[in-house]
Design an enzyme around this catalytic site. Sequence first.
Site, PDB file in Angstrom:
ATOM      1  N   LYS A  40       0.844  -1.263   0.088  1.00  0.00           N
ATOM      2  CA  LYS A  40      -0.184   0.012   0.023  1.00  0.00           C
ATOM      3  C   LYS A  40       0.955   1.234   0.039  1.00  0.00           C
ATOM      4  O   LYS A  40       2.274   1.105   0.177  1.00  0.00           O
ATOM      5  CB  LYS A  40      -0.892  -0.053   1.192  1.00  0.00           C
ATOM      6  N   HIS A 172      -5.490  -6.856  13.940  1.00  0.00           N
ATOM      7  CA  HIS A 172      -3.972  -6.029  13.673  1.00  0.00           C
ATOM      8  C   HIS A 172      -3.819  -5.708  15.077  1.00  0.00           C
ATOM      9  O   HIS A 172      -4.394  -5.113  15.853  1.00  0.00           O
ATOM     10  CB  HIS A 172      -4.518  -4.666  12.802  1.00  0.00           C
ATOM     11  N   ARG A 225       1.197 -10.561   6.853  1.00  0.00           N
ATOM     12  CA  ARG A 225       1.314  -9.339   5.942  1.00  0.00           C
ATOM     13  C   ARG A 225       2.476  -8.631   6.280  1.00  0.00           C
ATOM     14  O   ARG A 225       2.517  -7.883   7.242  1.00  0.00           O
ATOM     15  CB  ARG A 225      -0.166  -8.559   6.525  1.00  0.00           C
ATOM     16  N   CYS A 316      13.680  24.863   2.463  1.00  0.00           N
ATOM     17  CA  CYS A 316      12.791  25.656   1.677  1.00  0.00           C
ATOM     18  C   CYS A 316      11.740  24.606   0.876  1.00  0.00           C
ATOM     19  O   CYS A 316      12.155  23.329   1.172  1.00  0.00           O
ATOM     20  CB  CYS A 316      13.643  26.439   0.707  1.00  0.00           C
ATOM     21  N   ASP A 318      12.189  23.771  -2.249  1.00  0.00           N
ATOM     22  CA  ASP A 318      12.785  22.837  -3.262  1.00  0.00           C
ATOM     23  C   ASP A 318      14.389  22.750  -2.784  1.00  0.00           C
ATOM     24  O   ASP A 318      14.987  21.923  -3.903  1.00  0.00           O
ATOM     25  CB  ASP A 318      12.905  23.575  -4.675  1.00  0.00           C
TER      26      ASP A 318
HETATM   27  N1  PLP Z   1      -1.766  -5.278   8.382  1.00  0.00           N
HETATM   28  C1  PLP Z   1      -2.506  -4.270   8.378  1.00  0.00           C
HETATM   29  C2  PLP Z   1      -3.829  -4.359   8.664  1.00  0.00           C
HETATM   30  C3  PLP Z   1      -1.765  -3.000   8.210  1.00  0.00           C
HETATM   31  O1  PLP Z   1      -2.517  -1.920   8.567  1.00  0.00           O
HETATM   32  C4  PLP Z   1      -0.486  -3.029   7.888  1.00  0.00           C
HETATM   33  C5  PLP Z   1       0.347  -1.618   7.806  1.00  0.00           C
HETATM   34  O2  PLP Z   1      -0.271  -0.568   8.513  1.00  0.00           O
HETATM   35  C6  PLP Z   1       0.307  -3.901   7.764  1.00  0.00           C
HETATM   36  C7  PLP Z   1      -0.387  -5.145   8.040  1.00  0.00           C
HETATM   37  C8  PLP Z   1       1.557  -4.165   7.687  1.00  0.00           C
HETATM   38  O3  PLP Z   1       2.185  -3.488   8.793  1.00  0.00           O
HETATM   39  P1  PLP Z   1       4.054  -3.398   8.692  1.00  0.00           P
HETATM   40  O4  PLP Z   1       4.471  -2.471   7.828  1.00  0.00           O
HETATM   41  O5  PLP Z   1       4.368  -3.044  10.071  1.00  0.00           O
HETATM   42  O6  PLP Z   1       4.515  -4.897   8.722  1.00  0.00           O
END
Ligand code: PLP
Length: 374
Positions: A40, A172, A225, A316, A318
Amino acid sequence: MTIGYTRPTKAIINREAIYHNIKKHQKLVGDDVDVFAVVKANGYGHGAVQTAQIAVQAGVNGFCVSLLDEALELREAGITLPILILGVIPPYYGAAAADEGISVTVPSYEWLEHATRQLIEDKPSQLPLRLHLGIDTGMGRIGFREVEELKQAIDFIQAHPTLLELEGVFTHFSKADSKDESYFALQQARFAEAMKIVPNGVRYRHTANSATTLWHDHWQSNMVRIGASMYGINPSGDELEPPFELEPAMSLETMIVHVKQVAPGEKIGYGATYETTENEWIATIPIGYADGFVRRFQGFSVLVDGEYCEIVGRVCMDQSMIRLPRKFEEGTKVTIFGENNGQVISLQAGAEHIGSINYEIPCVLSERVPLVYT
Ligand code: PLP
């Protein structure tokens, strides 16, 4: 946004670092656990598509993003592996996700009902829509907090088998990156309680971001993840030592574009906040807050030929000015983050200077700074 290709300021992404970091995570979790790469926010500023392509080569099992647009960008780039959207998409976009075989997060029963009504109307080409139920065990962000509501959602999904598929259940953790494990334990207990009503056949149960993967044995997950640690960023800052070396993937470099000697008592930059105390060599580097190099970096030091040079005066829009220990020619390389002649400046050092976290620095680099892959 215009990208500054002709300017010497570049974020250099080391593909090998990302590849090796993924390989080390795969080894840590073992063959029975799927690895989803979190790309992301343009791959935490490292380039979402490019990172995803490296991750495919490294053999990841899927991707996580936050927005439907980010998922579609991966599909458009030819990524066919599973993609899970971790954020809440508007319920009327369920069909767009289903059409592309993209899995979505269910934040509440209300969302689920609304999305299903809309699916019936929109008739996507691919069904069922794959769902991951988010359980809010203490992050306080999205997901089910009451077991009753969770049960209602599971029953609802089971009552609509042609439209909906329960593919995953997840939570999470908000403090998996800390020495103090008490809040982590509270979230664990709540997740375990919620899991009692989740049917056995659900493919994925996942709780592990980078920190949970590195320091909590990917607790009760058959999928992890991983975001920060894939990019070589220690999710704990420097509170905890990772079980293997994380290789930082991003360096930020520029060049001296102007240099001059300034007499004592002269001021530098907006607001005239810095005054020279002797004859000083002052160089200008082409990076500023419009590049995501925020004004709080005033007083931070960058590397020129392995020597630390302070950013003097205000950053600044830039450009920024640095004080050199002696004259360096225009065109000399300046390293803001990364290695320069045996010295290294970490994102963590930058984060400490600006009162932030290491994640934020690459994420907020603006599109104006080109990403160069090595
Ligand atoms: N899972 C969820 C729901 C998240 O929001 C995020 C990141 O914010 C991650 C996994 C990945 O986290 P990390 O970058 O700490 O591995």
